[in-house]
Scaffold this active site. Sequence first.
Site, mmCIF file in Angstrom:
data_model
loop_
_atom_site.group_PDB
_atom_site.id
_atom_site.type_symbol
_atom_site.label_atom_id
_atom_site.label_comp_id
_atom_site.label_asym_id
_atom_site.label_seq_id
_atom_site.Cartn_x
_atom_site.Cartn_y
_atom_site.Cartn_z
ATOM 1 N N HIS A 132 78.423 -69.403 53.991
ATOM 2 C CA HIS A 132 77.603 -68.589 54.904
ATOM 3 C C HIS A 132 76.164 -68.440 54.399
ATOM 4 C CE1 HIS A 132 81.619 -67.420 56.251
ATOM 5 N NE2 HIS A 132 81.097 -66.810 57.302
ATOM 6 N N GLU A 160 82.186 -73.601 68.197
ATOM 7 C CA GLU A 160 80.794 -74.036 68.043
ATOM 8 C C GLU A 160 80.504 -75.358 68.733
ATOM 9 O OE1 GLU A 160 82.551 -72.789 65.530
ATOM 10 O OE2 GLU A 160 81.456 -70.968 64.994
#
Lengths: 334, 320
Positions: free
Chosen positions: A136, A67
């Site tokens: 998440h 990321e």
Amino acid sequence: MTAVAEQTRTLTYAEAVREALAQAMTADERVFLLGEDVGTYGGAFGVTGDLVHRFGEERIRDTPISELGIVGAAVGAALAGMRPVVEIQFSDFTAQAMDQIVNQAAKIHFMLGGAATVPMVLRAPTGSGTGAAAQHSQSLEAWFAHVPGLKVVMPATPADAKTLLLAAIEDPNPVIVLEHKLLYKQSGPVPEAATPARLGEAAVRRTGADLTIVATGVMVSRALEAAEQLATDGVEASVIDPRTLKPLDAQPIVDDVIRTGRALLVQEAPKTAGFMAEIAATIGESPAFGHLRAPIARLCGLDVPIPYAPQLERAAVPQAGDIVRAAADLVRRW
Amino acid sequence: MDLIGDAGPAREALLTMWTIRRFEEAVDDLFARGLMHGTMHLSIGQEAVPVGACLALSEGDYITSTHRGHGHCIAKGARLDEMMAELLAKETGYCRGRGGSMHIADVATGNLGANGIVAGGVPIAAGAGLAVRMRGGQEVVVSFFGDGAVNEGAWHEGVNLAAVWDLPVVFVCENNHYGMSMSVSRAFRVKQLSERAAAYGIPGVTVDGNDPQAVHDAVADAVARARAGEGPTLVEAMTYRWKGHSKSDKNLYRTREEIEQWRERDPIARFEQRVANTLGDQEIQACRDEARERVRAAIRAANAAPDASAESLTEAVYAK
């Protein structure tokens, strides 16, 4: 009104995002996508779909799981003249990339005295409701809204998902677009034209006399559902969706609260230091303060990580019934 | 490019090294006299790396730089007066007084910016390389970083992306032996940092970072490779900073003897000996004088410029 009505069709929120991406890439060679599994896989939530077949692997660029590297590459590509659109698979993973978002993308234009721009977009599925639990499911908009140099967008409808994304891609600044993952399959009218919305323009979704509900993301549809229920009991609520948290369009909120005298602020994110604290302070600092008939009320997610069990997950964030109760309580007591 | 036997490049290399040295000595002095605020990270002793590397670049090529970036900025062609103005917090500075030493950039010469975050520029360099590739350009990106950067996640992620996508990026590690006070011997187990290249499937080479010719040769090879579409290279240049990490450094972690040993390997003095026949004493002295005069002129110009004004402070937060 003499204006011709916009041509719309019914699309899902995910399809609306995809259409915006496709139209932006068709219109501008500099626009490209990069992210984990955005290519043949079609995106973890299916957003990018078959774009790789239309635009090729160069422009629909699958990345390693990396990321920070992905966002850093987008910053560098933007500095060197491209218009990258990054997909971070879950907004929670922006934590991995925070240096590039906060210390690089957000600050470069200012640190260089305006000599360079970082025109990039970071899209990220956000929020709870899928049983994906604490790592998440977060709603992190307040992190980004706090950083000068970033713009923050939370589309609540399929139409906004398209037009706000087009605006984000056109914007010369780094823009964080937080797409709620429960909305991806929701359908609605979406304009065919590639006409961007304006960042910094709130939407008044409903107008009522008794209280003003301000809601973001998936809470907008829950607030509208609550408002319909409230109406059957004779309580009329306005529902205002800021759409972009930064820049914030506070005027419609202030104007509405002046009219109703009551404000209920609804967010999925935990209460403490959340974005609705900012809205509350903005109302408190405005002429609406003198018109308040009741203390400003906030209905937010609990200050807990999002749990796994469905009944716990539902209990952790506001549901339509919670909004009905909070609104009725506010009107009844004051 | 022959920096030793060819008078043109020899003069350019010597003049630029002296310019960096004089610029930083002036900064050191201005700071000591209370005329410059903030903090400074000086690269005195490391001048051969940016000079050797940037002589391998062409117009249009990019660099990313570090908190110790004055040398990179000068070697890539930045104006000394705008640099000095930035450090003296003037409106005419490269960043209009908003960036200072650690964020200085000269986008016009391809310098995408110094960086206050260790390894912050590494993935950005990969991204600039990606932009070049996607446009079908021939430009190359040199990413400068120190030995302290190679243990940051950003470094690994940036190098890996450049490697898997064969991007035209040259990673230049200025191994000056200390990440602030952390010596390289305590920071990693590999003998040479260039060994790290193998983990990413790219070439890695270690060179004498106090020899501009050695740096140039390695970077020029890497640049040629990058332009040919063959992907990135890691070049490790062994060097040393004479001064402390920043202005607050008491130098408790290294010995006077060690610093003295490296001062004897002064990249500029060594280079002057090697180009003595090519340039001659007069020309060498002329390079020294010219560097000093350029820096003095930059200070004069910067001092005469208006201070950065708070009236426009909120202007450049967002681009319009």
